[in-house]
Design a protein around this motif. Sequence first.
Motif, PDB file in Angstrom:
ATOM      1  N   UNK A  51     -10.478  -2.777   0.342  1.00  0.00           N
ATOM      2  CA  UNK A  51      -9.846  -3.561   1.402  1.00  0.00           C
ATOM      3  C   UNK A  51      -8.419  -3.095   1.677  1.00  0.00           C
ATOM      4  N   UNK A  52      -8.134  -2.863   2.949  1.00  0.00           N
ATOM      5  CA  UNK A  52      -6.778  -2.600   3.412  1.00  0.00           C
ATOM      6  C   UNK A  52      -6.411  -3.679   4.425  1.00  0.00           C
ATOM      7  N   UNK A  53      -5.161  -4.084   4.412  1.00  0.00           N
ATOM      8  CA  UNK A  53      -4.680  -5.072   5.379  1.00  0.00           C
ATOM      9  C   UNK A  53      -3.595  -4.412   6.231  1.00  0.00           C
ATOM     10  N   UNK A  54      -3.970  -3.727   7.318  1.00  0.00           N
ATOM     11  CA  UNK A  54      -2.958  -3.071   8.156  1.00  0.00           C
ATOM     12  C   UNK A  54      -1.921  -4.072   8.653  1.00  0.00           C
ATOM     13  N   UNK A  55      -0.678  -3.630   8.716  1.00  0.00           N
ATOM     14  CA  UNK A  55       0.388  -4.483   9.241  1.00  0.00           C
ATOM     15  C   UNK A  55       0.484  -4.385  10.756  1.00  0.00           C
ATOM     16  N   UNK A  56      -0.150  -3.383  11.336  1.00  0.00           N
ATOM     17  CA  UNK A  56      -0.101  -3.191  12.777  1.00  0.00           C
ATOM     18  C   UNK A  56      -0.608  -1.815  13.141  1.00  0.00           C
ATOM     19  N   UNK A  57      -0.200  -1.346  14.312  1.00  0.00           N
ATOM     20  CA  UNK A  57      -0.560   0.003  14.761  1.00  0.00           C
ATOM     21  C   UNK A  57       0.718   0.752  15.125  1.00  0.00           C
ATOM     22  N   UNK A  58       0.565   2.016  15.427  1.00  0.00           N
ATOM     23  CA  UNK A  58       1.721   2.806  15.860  1.00  0.00           C
ATOM     24  C   UNK A  58       2.012   2.636  17.345  1.00  0.00           C
ATOM     25  N   UNK A  59       1.308   1.703  17.997  1.00  0.00           N
ATOM     26  CA  UNK A  59       1.660   1.291  19.351  1.00  0.00           C
ATOM     27  C   UNK A  59       1.238   2.240  20.447  1.00  0.00           C
ATOM     28  N   UNK A 112       2.934   6.663   7.331  1.00  0.00           N
ATOM     29  CA  UNK A 112       3.031   5.283   7.826  1.00  0.00           C
ATOM     30  C   UNK A 112       1.772   4.474   7.564  1.00  0.00           C
ATOM     31  N   UNK A 113       0.644   5.157   7.301  1.00  0.00           N
ATOM     32  CA  UNK A 113      -0.575   4.391   7.077  1.00  0.00           C
ATOM     33  C   UNK A 113      -1.844   5.212   7.169  1.00  0.00           C
ATOM     34  N   UNK A 114      -2.725   4.855   8.112  1.00  0.00           N
ATOM     35  CA  UNK A 114      -4.062   5.426   8.195  1.00  0.00           C
ATOM     36  C   UNK A 114      -4.333   5.974   9.589  1.00  0.00           C
ATOM     37  N   UNK A 115      -4.864   7.191   9.642  1.00  0.00           N
ATOM     38  CA  UNK A 115      -5.203   7.812  10.916  1.00  0.00           C
ATOM     39  C   UNK A 115      -6.500   8.588  10.730  1.00  0.00           C
ATOM     40  N   UNK A 116      -6.712   9.606  11.571  1.00  0.00           N
ATOM     41  CA  UNK A 116      -7.971  10.343  11.539  1.00  0.00           C
ATOM     42  C   UNK A 116      -9.009   9.637  12.386  1.00  0.00           C
ATOM     43  N   UNK A 117     -10.087  10.339  12.760  1.00  0.00           N
ATOM     44  CA  UNK A 117     -11.092   9.774  13.668  1.00  0.00           C
ATOM     45  C   UNK A 117     -11.638   8.408  13.258  1.00  0.00           C
ATOM     46  N   UNK A 118     -11.944   8.224  11.974  1.00  0.00           N
ATOM     47  CA  UNK A 118     -12.529   6.947  11.540  1.00  0.00           C
ATOM     48  C   UNK A 118     -11.576   5.789  11.824  1.00  0.00           C
ATOM     49  N   UNK A 119     -10.305   5.981  11.507  1.00  0.00           N
ATOM     50  CA  UNK A 119      -9.335   4.908  11.695  1.00  0.00           C
ATOM     51  C   UNK A 119      -8.998   4.691  13.165  1.00  0.00           C
ATOM     52  N   UNK A 120      -8.947   5.771  13.939  1.00  0.00           N
ATOM     53  CA  UNK A 120      -8.721   5.604  15.375  1.00  0.00           C
ATOM     54  C   UNK A 120      -9.856   4.796  15.997  1.00  0.00           C
ATOM     55  N   UNK A 176       0.816  -1.212   0.000  1.00  0.00           N
ATOM     56  CA  UNK A 176       0.000   0.000   0.000  1.00  0.00           C
ATOM     57  C   UNK A 176       0.851   1.264   0.000  1.00  0.00           C
ATOM     58  N   UNK A 177       2.058   1.148  -0.556  1.00  0.00           N
ATOM     59  CA  UNK A 177       2.950   2.312  -0.620  1.00  0.00           C
ATOM     60  C   UNK A 177       2.286   3.492  -1.323  1.00  0.00           C
ATOM     61  N   UNK A 178       1.480   3.191  -2.330  1.00  0.00           N
ATOM     62  CA  UNK A 178       0.797   4.262  -3.071  1.00  0.00           C
ATOM     63  C   UNK A 178      -0.054   5.117  -2.135  1.00  0.00           C
ATOM     64  N   UNK A 179      -0.734   4.478  -1.181  1.00  0.00           N
ATOM     65  CA  UNK A 179      -1.596   5.236  -0.273  1.00  0.00           C
ATOM     66  C   UNK A 179      -0.775   5.948   0.802  1.00  0.00           C
ATOM     67  N   UNK A 180       0.345   5.361   1.203  1.00  0.00           N
ATOM     68  CA  UNK A 180       1.203   6.049   2.172  1.00  0.00           C
ATOM     69  C   UNK A 180       1.775   7.325   1.573  1.00  0.00           C
ATOM     70  N   UNK A 181       1.861   7.366   0.242  1.00  0.00           N
ATOM     71  CA  UNK A 181       2.387   8.565  -0.421  1.00  0.00           C
ATOM     72  C   UNK A 181       1.393   9.721  -0.392  1.00  0.00           C
ATOM     73  N   UNK A 182       0.181   9.435   0.085  1.00  0.00           N
ATOM     74  CA  UNK A 182      -0.850  10.483   0.160  1.00  0.00           C
ATOM     75  C   UNK A 182      -0.819  11.229   1.495  1.00  0.00           C
ATOM     76  N   UNK A 183       0.278  11.144   2.218  1.00  0.00           N
ATOM     77  CA  UNK A 183       0.379  11.739   3.553  1.00  0.00           C
ATOM     78  C   UNK A 183      -0.186  13.156   3.592  1.00  0.00           C
ATOM     79  N   UNK A 184      -1.129  13.363   4.527  1.00  0.00           N
ATOM     80  CA  UNK A 184      -1.760  14.672   4.691  1.00  0.00           C
ATOM     81  C   UNK A 184      -3.116  14.794   4.035  1.00  0.00           C
TER      82      UNK A 184
END
Length: 391
Positions: free
Chosen positions: A322-330, A232-240, A201-209
């Motif tokens: 579909x996204x397959x997260x590899x994990x979280x930012x901990x 690094x991936x996905x954030x914002x209220x929906x993803x949290x 999903x590097x293409x989507x990580x390139x959309x930072x911001x």
Amino acid sequence: MNAESDAIVLGAGAAGLMCAATAGARGKKMLLVDHADEPGKKILISGGGRCNFTNIHTAADRYLSGNPHFAKSALGRYTPQDFLGLVERYGIAWHEKTLGQLFCDGSARQIVDMLVQECAKAGVTMMTDHAATAIEHRDGRFVATIGGREYTAPALVLATGGPSIPKLGATGFAYDVARRFGLSIVHPRPALVPLTLGPDDTLFRSLSGVSAEVEVRWEKVRFREAALFTHRGLSGPAMLQISSYWQHRTPIGVNFLPDAAPDWLIRRKQEQPRTALKRTLASLLPARLADALTERLGLEGDLGNLSDKVLRAAEARLADWSFAPTGTEGFAKAEVTAGGISTDGLSSRTMMATRVPGLYVIGEAVDVTGWLGGYNFQWAWASGKAAGEAI
């Protein structure tokens, strides 16, 4: 300082401050202890510094717990309106944002100052910059070693939270104490935390911001709020929100156009056959996101050159990408901790350990985790109040 108290509260965060003030107002001699140099450190950074102090839609079904009914008693007896009444008695201006979230107009410092004043009025002894290094139980009393000195009380309250946001000094201290007294722990994990994406999903990580309102789904759980792409991936209220439910090695589905009607692309094709798909998506989504989605779909050219079957397939994918997260930012980036001290060994009415008279557990240390948007503060106020009234 007299080392004898009616109760020792470990942790001067939201729950601990509420508990100490409540019990102190009932005439109990309370000792409130925190290793940080001032109380309410997590309150101060919450809500962008304005403290999302409650949510008017609070209900037990907005919380994750091994026992989905556990939170009902405390939440039912101390409501968002009750806390709002306290806020207004102190003249703190507030406003409601989306989805029932209440914030201070000014600063989160106002909430901390209010709670500290409530403790002072109730005669609470507060010790900051002091860590409890040992906890024992002797002759029916709890003994806490603090700053090399022993303090005793018939009641001990664990209000030190979980390990989320370690830069504020957060640890699993409450779990260690709970285990010593035979309480079980539901595996703690980061919650309300950004998700990470892998190389696929590097293409989507390139959309930072880039941000967009989406509906995100994990199994039967759905949230419709803003999503934010990060480096690094996905954030914002929906993803949290969805992160609190998400389990490793499982996919999440994202509907990028939650308001779109069935066959909307086919109708758009009929109306504007010479418009490219990329341009069509860019009229509904941020341009960079539209570009990335079009590239992944592999559909170039005008809508008129694409078959209805192809357009329906594109619609379906945009509605459940579909996204397959590899994990979280901990824990470093998690707003709260899911899991914690099991509710199986606690009274939902008093928050006391059923097999350890005088031991109370409140707030984030308990296996009760709220949605984003003020729910966790309301649990802190309600559980702190419940324990404070029972001590």
